[in-house]
Design a protein around this motif. Structure first.
Motif, PDB file in Angstrom:
ATOM      1  N   LEU A  92      -8.045 -64.183  -6.473  1.00  0.00           N
ATOM      2  CA  LEU A  92      -8.237 -64.540  -5.070  1.00  0.00           C
ATOM      3  C   LEU A  92      -6.939 -65.051  -4.451  1.00  0.00           C
ATOM      4  CD1 LEU A  92     -10.049 -64.964  -2.609  1.00  0.00           C
ATOM      5  CD2 LEU A  92     -10.741 -67.177  -3.584  1.00  0.00           C
ATOM      6  N   ILE A  93      -6.188 -65.837  -5.212  1.00  0.00           N
ATOM      7  CA  ILE A  93      -4.891 -66.320  -4.722  1.00  0.00           C
ATOM      8  C   ILE A  93      -3.985 -65.132  -4.406  1.00  0.00           C
ATOM      9  CG2 ILE A  93      -2.758 -67.522  -5.412  1.00  0.00           C
ATOM     10  CD1 ILE A  93      -4.566 -69.445  -7.037  1.00  0.00           C
ATOM     11  N   LYS A  94      -4.014 -64.112  -5.260  1.00  0.00           N
ATOM     12  CA  LYS A  94      -3.195 -62.923  -5.026  1.00  0.00           C
ATOM     13  C   LYS A  94      -3.658 -62.146  -3.793  1.00  0.00           C
ATOM     14  CE  LYS A  94      -1.350 -61.892  -9.609  1.00  0.00           C
ATOM     15  NZ  LYS A  94      -1.241 -60.870 -10.671  1.00  0.00           N
ATOM     16  N   GLN A  95      -4.952 -62.195  -3.519  1.00  0.00           N
ATOM     17  CA  GLN A  95      -5.458 -61.541  -2.310  1.00  0.00           C
ATOM     18  C   GLN A  95      -5.006 -62.283  -1.055  1.00  0.00           C
ATOM     19  OE1 GLN A  95      -9.771 -61.177  -3.759  1.00  0.00           O
ATOM     20  NE2 GLN A  95      -9.588 -59.382  -2.434  1.00  0.00           N
ATOM     21  N   VAL A  96      -4.970 -63.594  -1.140  1.00  0.00           N
ATOM     22  CA  VAL A  96      -4.563 -64.414   0.007  1.00  0.00           C
ATOM     23  C   VAL A  96      -3.048 -64.365   0.188  1.00  0.00           C
ATOM     24  CG1 VAL A  96      -4.469 -66.771   0.931  1.00  0.00           C
ATOM     25  CG2 VAL A  96      -6.566 -65.935  -0.172  1.00  0.00           C
ATOM     26  N   VAL A  97      -2.311 -64.475  -0.921  1.00  0.00           N
ATOM     27  CA  VAL A  97      -0.843 -64.444  -0.885  1.00  0.00           C
ATOM     28  C   VAL A  97      -0.378 -63.394  -1.903  1.00  0.00           C
ATOM     29  CG1 VAL A  97       1.272 -65.823  -0.977  1.00  0.00           C
ATOM     30  CG2 VAL A  97      -0.904 -66.940  -0.457  1.00  0.00           C
ATOM     31  N   PRO A  98      -0.293 -62.131  -1.510  1.00  0.00           N
ATOM     32  CA  PRO A  98       0.052 -61.044  -2.450  1.00  0.00           C
ATOM     33  C   PRO A  98       1.371 -61.257  -3.195  1.00  0.00           C
ATOM     34  CG  PRO A  98      -0.799 -60.144  -0.403  1.00  0.00           C
ATOM     35  CD  PRO A  98      -0.602 -61.608  -0.164  1.00  0.00           C
ATOM     36  N   THR A  99       2.298 -61.996  -2.608  1.00  0.00           N
ATOM     37  CA  THR A  99       3.614 -62.191  -3.237  1.00  0.00           C
ATOM     38  C   THR A  99       3.672 -63.446  -4.109  1.00  0.00           C
ATOM     39  OG1 THR A  99       4.402 -63.401  -1.279  1.00  0.00           O
ATOM     40  CG2 THR A  99       4.806 -61.021  -1.343  1.00  0.00           C
TER      41      THR A  99
ATOM     42  N   LYS B  55       3.120 -74.555   5.761  1.00  0.00           N
ATOM     43  CA  LYS B  55       2.672 -73.164   5.683  1.00  0.00           C
ATOM     44  C   LYS B  55       2.466 -72.756   4.218  1.00  0.00           C
ATOM     45  CE  LYS B  55       2.990 -72.917  10.114  1.00  0.00           C
ATOM     46  NZ  LYS B  55       1.758 -73.062  10.920  1.00  0.00           N
ATOM     47  N   LEU B  56       1.683 -73.577   3.534  1.00  0.00           N
ATOM     48  CA  LEU B  56       1.415 -73.401   2.115  1.00  0.00           C
ATOM     49  C   LEU B  56      -0.092 -73.232   1.919  1.00  0.00           C
ATOM     50  CD1 LEU B  56       2.806 -73.436  -0.685  1.00  0.00           C
ATOM     51  CD2 LEU B  56       2.456 -75.909  -0.736  1.00  0.00           C
ATOM     52  N   PRO B  57      -0.590 -72.007   1.767  1.00  0.00           N
ATOM     53  CA  PRO B  57      -2.027 -71.745   1.750  1.00  0.00           C
ATOM     54  C   PRO B  57      -2.773 -72.458   0.615  1.00  0.00           C
ATOM     55  CG  PRO B  57      -0.782 -69.730   2.008  1.00  0.00           C
ATOM     56  CD  PRO B  57       0.200 -70.787   1.632  1.00  0.00           C
ATOM     57  N   VAL B  58      -3.968 -72.934   0.927  1.00  0.00           N
ATOM     58  CA  VAL B  58      -4.810 -73.617  -0.054  1.00  0.00           C
ATOM     59  C   VAL B  58      -5.991 -72.719  -0.426  1.00  0.00           C
ATOM     60  CG1 VAL B  58      -6.250 -75.634  -0.530  1.00  0.00           C
ATOM     61  CG2 VAL B  58      -4.197 -75.870   0.896  1.00  0.00           C
ATOM     62  N   VAL B  59      -6.140 -72.458  -1.720  1.00  0.00           N
ATOM     63  CA  VAL B  59      -7.281 -71.724  -2.251  1.00  0.00           C
ATOM     64  C   VAL B  59      -8.041 -72.684  -3.165  1.00  0.00           C
ATOM     65  CG1 VAL B  59      -8.039 -69.790  -3.680  1.00  0.00           C
ATOM     66  CG2 VAL B  59      -6.115 -69.510  -2.094  1.00  0.00           C
ATOM     67  N   ALA B  60      -9.356 -72.723  -3.018  1.00  0.00           N
ATOM     68  CA  ALA B  60     -10.135 -73.754  -3.689  1.00  0.00           C
ATOM     69  C   ALA B  60     -11.226 -73.202  -4.596  1.00  0.00           C
ATOM     70  CB  ALA B  60     -10.764 -74.676  -2.642  1.00  0.00           C
ATOM     71  N   ALA B  61     -11.722 -74.095  -5.483  1.00  0.00           N
ATOM     72  CA  ALA B  61     -12.855 -73.761  -6.344  1.00  0.00           C
ATOM     73  C   ALA B  61     -14.166 -74.251  -5.741  1.00  0.00           C
ATOM     74  CB  ALA B  61     -12.658 -74.393  -7.721  1.00  0.00           C
TER      75      ALA B  61
ATOM     76  N   PRO C 113     -14.503 -69.834 -12.643  1.00  0.00           N
ATOM     77  CA  PRO C 113     -13.970 -68.549 -13.136  1.00  0.00           C
ATOM     78  C   PRO C 113     -12.487 -68.442 -12.796  1.00  0.00           C
ATOM     79  CG  PRO C 113     -15.086 -68.207 -11.052  1.00  0.00           C
ATOM     80  CD  PRO C 113     -15.185 -69.685 -11.347  1.00  0.00           C
ATOM     81  N   LEU C 114     -11.626 -69.027 -13.624  1.00  0.00           N
ATOM     82  CA  LEU C 114     -10.209 -69.164 -13.278  1.00  0.00           C
ATOM     83  C   LEU C 114      -9.501 -67.822 -13.090  1.00  0.00           C
ATOM     84  CD1 LEU C 114      -9.290 -72.173 -15.593  1.00  0.00           C
ATOM     85  CD2 LEU C 114      -9.707 -72.194 -13.123  1.00  0.00           C
ATOM     86  N   ASP C 115      -9.882 -66.807 -13.869  1.00  0.00           N
ATOM     87  CA  ASP C 115      -9.247 -65.505 -13.684  1.00  0.00           C
ATOM     88  C   ASP C 115      -9.558 -64.941 -12.298  1.00  0.00           C
ATOM     89  OD1 ASP C 115     -11.931 -65.292 -14.402  1.00  0.00           O
ATOM     90  OD2 ASP C 115     -11.667 -63.350 -15.376  1.00  0.00           O
ATOM     91  N   LYS C 116     -10.779 -65.177 -11.829  1.00  0.00           N
ATOM     92  CA  LYS C 116     -11.164 -64.723 -10.488  1.00  0.00           C
ATOM     93  C   LYS C 116     -10.466 -65.544  -9.410  1.00  0.00           C
ATOM     94  CE  LYS C 116     -15.710 -62.757 -11.639  1.00  0.00           C
ATOM     95  NZ  LYS C 116     -15.567 -62.834 -13.099  1.00  0.00           N
TER      96      LYS C 116
END
Length: 324
Positions: free
Chosen positions: A152-159, A240-246, A145-148
């Protein structure tokens, strides 16, 4: 005549014995499973298939021959395994992940093939559409679900404005994911920075190339990427580059967060299809399936190491794990 009468009971007994044994022999089935590589998600699919077969009464060593081989990430080996399986003539071949599914379908148009953990079976040319194909193939997709994921990326890194994505350019599903990710990112006012990794050994270098160009790294359900995930985490911690995964299994390996499918569930869903075929249904009469059973997993320890703090809201709605 007397001699014939003496033989008749013996012959009848033998015939009855053969008839009694026949159902057990007829019930014996063979399922051959192949995966492009071994990692937690794909292993969970295999184990889920096996568990569902057992739940349906097909048990290895009793009335089921269950074979498994991994191609260890080598497409050529996947083709060899496929050809061997075709020669063995199992009742069903289960092909886990796109390269193994493509290799298997190239090897047979008659033996039932059930793919699993294939993101986009149409893009991978396994099927012409999501409907029943009338061919020897069906299966279960792990479509993301790419939109989700962007949310989630925006929740982890709002900017965050730039999403770095590492993928295998030779895997059809990964190319399709990147194309769809770009569309979803544009709709969300973000951009995508690509980092191609043709081989597992190229993954850390691809991650390094995103430093200074991306605000977060996104890792899709790409087998090369998942296999070399620790290399990505090392770069992420240093930069310091956050990783968000599927893939939720990568959270314990150092991803900050993941929204994904439970791959054991995917395996069991696949196993249900296999059971239907073993009981007589044609694979071509069964439409390809997807799963909507997503779970959110976060790792606060990994977040700290990668320079972000997870919100209380995110922590409350997710399964929380810690880095081993």
């Amino acid at each position: 005549m007397k001699f014939a009468l003496l033989r008749t009971p013996v012959a009848a007994a033998l015939a009855l014995g053969m008839l009694a044994a026949a159902p057990a022999f007829a019930a014996d089935k063979s399922v051959a499973v192949t995966a492009i590589v071994e990692h937690p998600a794909l292993d969970a699919v295999r184990d889920g298939v096996k568990a569902e077969l057992k739940a349906a009464g097909y048990e290895e060593g009793k009335n089921l021959k269950f074979t498994y081989q991994s191609a260890q990430g080598n497409v050529g080996t996947a083709a060899q395994i496929a050809r061997k399986y075709v020669g063995d003539q199992p009742d069903v071949i289960v092909a886990i992940a796109t390269p193994s599914a493509q290799a298997t379908l190239a090897a047979t148009k008659t033996i039932p093939v059930v793919y699993s953990a294939v993101t986009d079976p149409v893009a991978a040319k396994l099927v012409k559409s999501w409907d029943a194909t009338g061919t020897n193939v069906t299966g279960v997709s792990d479509l993301s679900p790419l939109d989700k994921h962007i949310a989630l990326i925006k929740q982890v890194v709002p900017t965050a404005k730039r999403i770095g994505v590492i993928y295998s350019p030779g895997e059809a599903n990964s190319v399709a994911i990147v194309a769809d990710l770009k569309k979803a990112a544009t709709a969300a006012g973000m951009t995508v920075v690509e980092a191609a990794a043709a081989r597992t050994v190229d993954v850390p270098t691809a991650a390094q190339s995103l430093v200074g160009k991306a605000d977060a790294i996104y890792t899709p359900t790409d087998n090369n990427v998942v296999s070399a995930f620790e290399g990505i985490v090392k770069v992420a911690q240093q930069a310091k580059l956050p990783v968000v995964a599927a893939d939720t299994a990568t959270v314990e390996r150092g991803a900050v967060a993941a929204l994904g499918l439970n791959y054991t569930d995917i395996g069991r869903q696949t196993g249900k299809i296999v059971v239907r075929i073993l009981k007589g249904e044609k694979p071509g009469a069964i439409a390809s399936q997807t799963s909507t059973n997503f779970e959110l997993v976060v790792n606060p320890g990994a977040a700290k190491l990668q320079g972000v703090t997870l919100s209380d809201e995110l922590l409350k709605t997710a399964k929380v794990v810690s880095t081993k």
